[in-house]
Write a protein that holds these residues in place. Structure first.
Motif, PDB file in Angstrom:
ATOM      1  N   LYS A 103       0.830  -1.200   0.000  1.00  0.00           N
ATOM      2  CA  LYS A 103       0.000   0.000   0.000  1.00  0.00           C
ATOM      3  C   LYS A 103       0.871   1.260   0.000  1.00  0.00           C
ATOM      4  O   LYS A 103       0.650   2.182  -0.793  1.00  0.00           O
ATOM      5  N   ALA A 104       1.871   1.280   0.888  1.00  0.00           N
ATOM      6  CA  ALA A 104       2.748   2.454   0.988  1.00  0.00           C
ATOM      7  C   ALA A 104       3.814   2.460  -0.112  1.00  0.00           C
ATOM      8  O   ALA A 104       4.431   3.493  -0.372  1.00  0.00           O
ATOM      9  N   GLY A 105       4.043   1.278  -0.730  1.00  0.00           N
ATOM     10  CA  GLY A 105       5.088   1.185  -1.740  1.00  0.00           C
ATOM     11  C   GLY A 105       6.483   1.300  -1.158  1.00  0.00           C
ATOM     12  O   GLY A 105       7.401   1.849  -1.779  1.00  0.00           O
ATOM     13  N   THR A 106       6.654   0.779   0.057  1.00  0.00           N
ATOM     14  CA  THR A 106       7.960   0.853   0.705  1.00  0.00           C
ATOM     15  C   THR A 106       8.503  -0.531   1.014  1.00  0.00           C
ATOM     16  O   THR A 106       7.749  -1.495   1.203  1.00  0.00           O
ATOM     17  N   VAL A 107       9.824  -0.620   1.061  1.00  0.00           N
ATOM     18  CA  VAL A 107      10.515  -1.839   1.479  1.00  0.00           C
ATOM     19  C   VAL A 107      11.448  -1.448   2.623  1.00  0.00           C
ATOM     20  O   VAL A 107      12.362  -0.637   2.437  1.00  0.00           O
ATOM     21  N   VAL A 108      11.201  -2.007   3.796  1.00  0.00           N
ATOM     22  CA  VAL A 108      11.972  -1.647   4.985  1.00  0.00           C
ATOM     23  C   VAL A 108      12.713  -2.880   5.509  1.00  0.00           C
ATOM     24  O   VAL A 108      12.121  -3.933   5.704  1.00  0.00           O
ATOM     25  N   ARG A 109      14.018  -2.706   5.727  1.00  0.00           N
ATOM     26  CA  ARG A 109      14.844  -3.812   6.211  1.00  0.00           C
ATOM     27  C   ARG A 109      14.791  -3.867   7.738  1.00  0.00           C
ATOM     28  O   ARG A 109      14.812  -2.846   8.413  1.00  0.00           O
ATOM     29  N   HIS A 110      14.756  -5.084   8.250  1.00  0.00           N
ATOM     30  CA  HIS A 110      14.754  -5.283   9.703  1.00  0.00           C
ATOM     31  C   HIS A 110      15.875  -6.241  10.101  1.00  0.00           C
ATOM     32  O   HIS A 110      16.149  -7.217   9.392  1.00  0.00           O
ATOM     33  N   ARG A 111      16.512  -5.954  11.256  1.00  0.00           N
ATOM     34  CA  ARG A 111      17.481  -6.878  11.850  1.00  0.00           C
ATOM     35  C   ARG A 111      16.901  -7.315  13.185  1.00  0.00           C
ATOM     36  O   ARG A 111      16.424  -6.499  13.965  1.00  0.00           O
ATOM     37  N   VAL A 112      16.963  -8.615  13.425  1.00  0.00           N
ATOM     38  CA  VAL A 112      16.285  -9.192  14.580  1.00  0.00           C
ATOM     39  C   VAL A 112      17.263 -10.022  15.412  1.00  0.00           C
ATOM     40  O   VAL A 112      17.909 -10.939  14.892  1.00  0.00           O
ATOM     41  N   GLU A 113      17.346  -9.692  16.702  1.00  0.00           N
ATOM     42  CA  GLU A 113      18.139 -10.510  17.624  1.00  0.00           C
ATOM     43  C   GLU A 113      17.474 -11.870  17.800  1.00  0.00           C
ATOM     44  O   GLU A 113      16.248 -11.953  17.831  1.00  0.00           O
ATOM     45  N   TYR A 114      18.269 -12.908  17.912  1.00  0.00           N
ATOM     46  CA  TYR A 114      17.709 -14.231  18.209  1.00  0.00           C
ATOM     47  C   TYR A 114      18.736 -14.997  19.040  1.00  0.00           C
ATOM     48  O   TYR A 114      19.857 -14.520  19.250  1.00  0.00           O
ATOM     49  N   ASP A 115      18.339 -16.170  19.501  1.00  0.00           N
ATOM     50  CA  ASP A 115      19.203 -16.963  20.368  1.00  0.00           C
ATOM     51  C   ASP A 115      20.225 -17.741  19.518  1.00  0.00           C
ATOM     52  O   ASP A 115      20.039 -18.918  19.215  1.00  0.00           O
ATOM     53  N   ALA A 116      21.298 -17.027  19.121  1.00  0.00           N
ATOM     54  CA  ALA A 116      22.321 -17.662  18.283  1.00  0.00           C
ATOM     55  C   ALA A 116      23.061 -18.750  19.045  1.00  0.00           C
ATOM     56  O   ALA A 116      23.511 -19.745  18.452  1.00  0.00           O
ATOM     57  N   ALA A 117      23.191 -18.591  20.373  1.00  0.00           N
ATOM     58  CA  ALA A 117      23.876 -19.617  21.171  1.00  0.00           C
ATOM     59  C   ALA A 117      23.136 -20.945  21.080  1.00  0.00           C
ATOM     60  O   ALA A 117      23.760 -22.016  20.984  1.00  0.00           O
ATOM     61  N   ALA A 118      21.800 -20.889  21.073  1.00  0.00           N
ATOM     62  CA  ALA A 118      21.013 -22.124  20.952  1.00  0.00           C
ATOM     63  C   ALA A 118      21.210 -22.758  19.580  1.00  0.00           C
ATOM     64  O   ALA A 118      21.332 -23.987  19.458  1.00  0.00           O
ATOM     65  N   ALA A 119      21.265 -21.932  18.545  1.00  0.00           N
ATOM     66  CA  ALA A 119      21.490 -22.456  17.189  1.00  0.00           C
ATOM     67  C   ALA A 119      22.873 -23.100  17.088  1.00  0.00           C
ATOM     68  O   ALA A 119      23.036 -24.155  16.457  1.00  0.00           O
ATOM     69  N   CYS A 120      23.879 -22.485  17.735  1.00  0.00           N
ATOM     70  CA  CYS A 120      25.245 -23.030  17.724  1.00  0.00           C
ATOM     71  C   CYS A 120      25.289 -24.360  18.480  1.00  0.00           C
ATOM     72  O   CYS A 120      25.905 -25.333  18.009  1.00  0.00           O
ATOM     73  N   SER A 121      24.660 -24.420  19.640  1.00  0.00           N
ATOM     74  CA  SER A 121      24.637 -25.654  20.423  1.00  0.00           C
ATOM     75  C   SER A 121      24.000 -26.792  19.627  1.00  0.00           C
ATOM     76  O   SER A 121      24.465 -27.933  19.675  1.00  0.00           O
ATOM     77  N   ALA A 122      22.936 -26.471  18.909  1.00  0.00           N
ATOM     78  CA  ALA A 122      22.252 -27.493  18.112  1.00  0.00           C
ATOM     79  C   ALA A 122      23.161 -28.018  16.997  1.00  0.00           C
ATOM     80  O   ALA A 122      23.143 -29.217  16.676  1.00  0.00           O
ATOM     81  N   ILE A 123      23.973 -27.129  16.423  1.00  0.00           N
ATOM     82  CA  ILE A 123      24.917 -27.533  15.362  1.00  0.00           C
ATOM     83  C   ILE A 123      25.952 -28.517  15.926  1.00  0.00           C
ATOM     84  O   ILE A 123      26.234 -29.565  15.330  1.00  0.00           O
ATOM     85  N   ILE A 124      26.498 -28.175  17.097  1.00  0.00           N
ATOM     86  CA  ILE A 124      27.500 -29.036  17.726  1.00  0.00           C
ATOM     87  C   ILE A 124      26.873 -30.372  18.120  1.00  0.00           C
ATOM     88  O   ILE A 124      27.440 -31.440  17.864  1.00  0.00           O
TER      89      ILE A 124
END
Ligand code: ZN
Length: 250
Positions: A216-237
């Motif tokens: 509707k507004a014709g805009t594209v807005v970028r967002h950066r979002v904090e997340y639990d990267a430590a949990a993602a790393c633990s799952a990889i290991i």
């Protein structure tokens, strides 16, 4: 008729996400953020799986979203068996072999059935580029951006694949990069937006990245979002995946 188009044709707010790469905490955080922003639809540009430790959960979480549009990425093509693993680097190869084992027939079939592009009014969505779409051409230079924009009939094209957010416009002087976090869609112009990566950003900012396209507004807005990267790393290991894949998230 495309079932994803609003039957009334009303403009909506769309969260455009890409390159989740089986990072469940990042996907959850981005979906919650998009919901809080009032996004009415999710368009995923592909690479739901690969690299990180939660491929099945990420497929399931996305599939559960009503009205989801999801495109095929190169990792999805490999994970589903559409493409073989030739030519990819050893770390990606190891992660992809593991990913294939984690996906049952139903999830592999869902990935294999994803389309390569989505057209919606003035917007076109693809994983990599409108030029060499199935060759997964990277848009990392003005030249590659120009090739993509040359193939664009509409006003805006959304891509992912490089994991580096950015935007380019074509004007009278040619193709130039736009550095702003928010850009406007000129109905008579040509805009290319790389939405960045949810699950494995590569631009030096480890937060999950996506955009909201407000039709509707014709805009594209970028967002950066904090997340639990430590949990993602633990799952990889814990999964026995290469440690370098965890290092990449830190
Ligand atoms: Zn990717």
């Amino acid at each position: 008729m495309d079932p994803h188009i609003d039957p009334n044709g009303a403009p909506v707010s769309i969260a455009v996400i890409s390159d989740i790469h089986a990072n469940l905490p990042a996907l959850e955080a981005v979906l919650a953020h998009a919901d809080a922003q009032g996004a009415e639809r999710i368009v995923c540009l592909g690479d739901v799986v690969g690299y990180n430790a939660s491929p099945a959960a990420c497929v399931d979480l996305l599939r559960a979203r009503e009205g989801l549009v999801c495109l095929l990425g190169n990792h999805d093509a490999m994970a589903s068996g559409l493409d073989d693993l030739r030519g990819i680097n050893p770390m990606a190869h190891k992660a992809m072999s593991w990913t294939r084992e984690q996906l049952d027939d139903d999830r592999r079939a869902w990935l294999a059935g994803l389309p390569l592009r989505h057209d919606d009014g003035p917007a076109v969505y693809v994983h990599a580029s409108l030029h060499g779409t199935r060759e997964w051409e990277y848009v990392r230079s003005p030249e590659a951006a120009a090739r993509c924009l040359d193939a664009l009939d509409g006003a805006v094209c959304f891509v992912g694949h490089s994991h580096i957010p950015g935007a380019w416009v074509r004007d009278a002087d040619g193709v130039r990069a736009v550095s702003d976090d928010a850009v406007s869609v000129d109905p008579s112009g040509k805009l290319l937006v790389n939405v960045g990566s949810v699950g494995q950003p590569r631009d030096g900012d480890r937060r999950a990245c996506y955009v909201i396209y407000d039709q509707k507004a014709g805009t594209v807005v970028r967002h950066r979002v904090e997340y639990d990267a430590a949990a993602a790393c633990s799952a990889i290991i814990a999964a026995g995946l290469p440690e370098a894949l965890a290092d990449r998230l830190r």
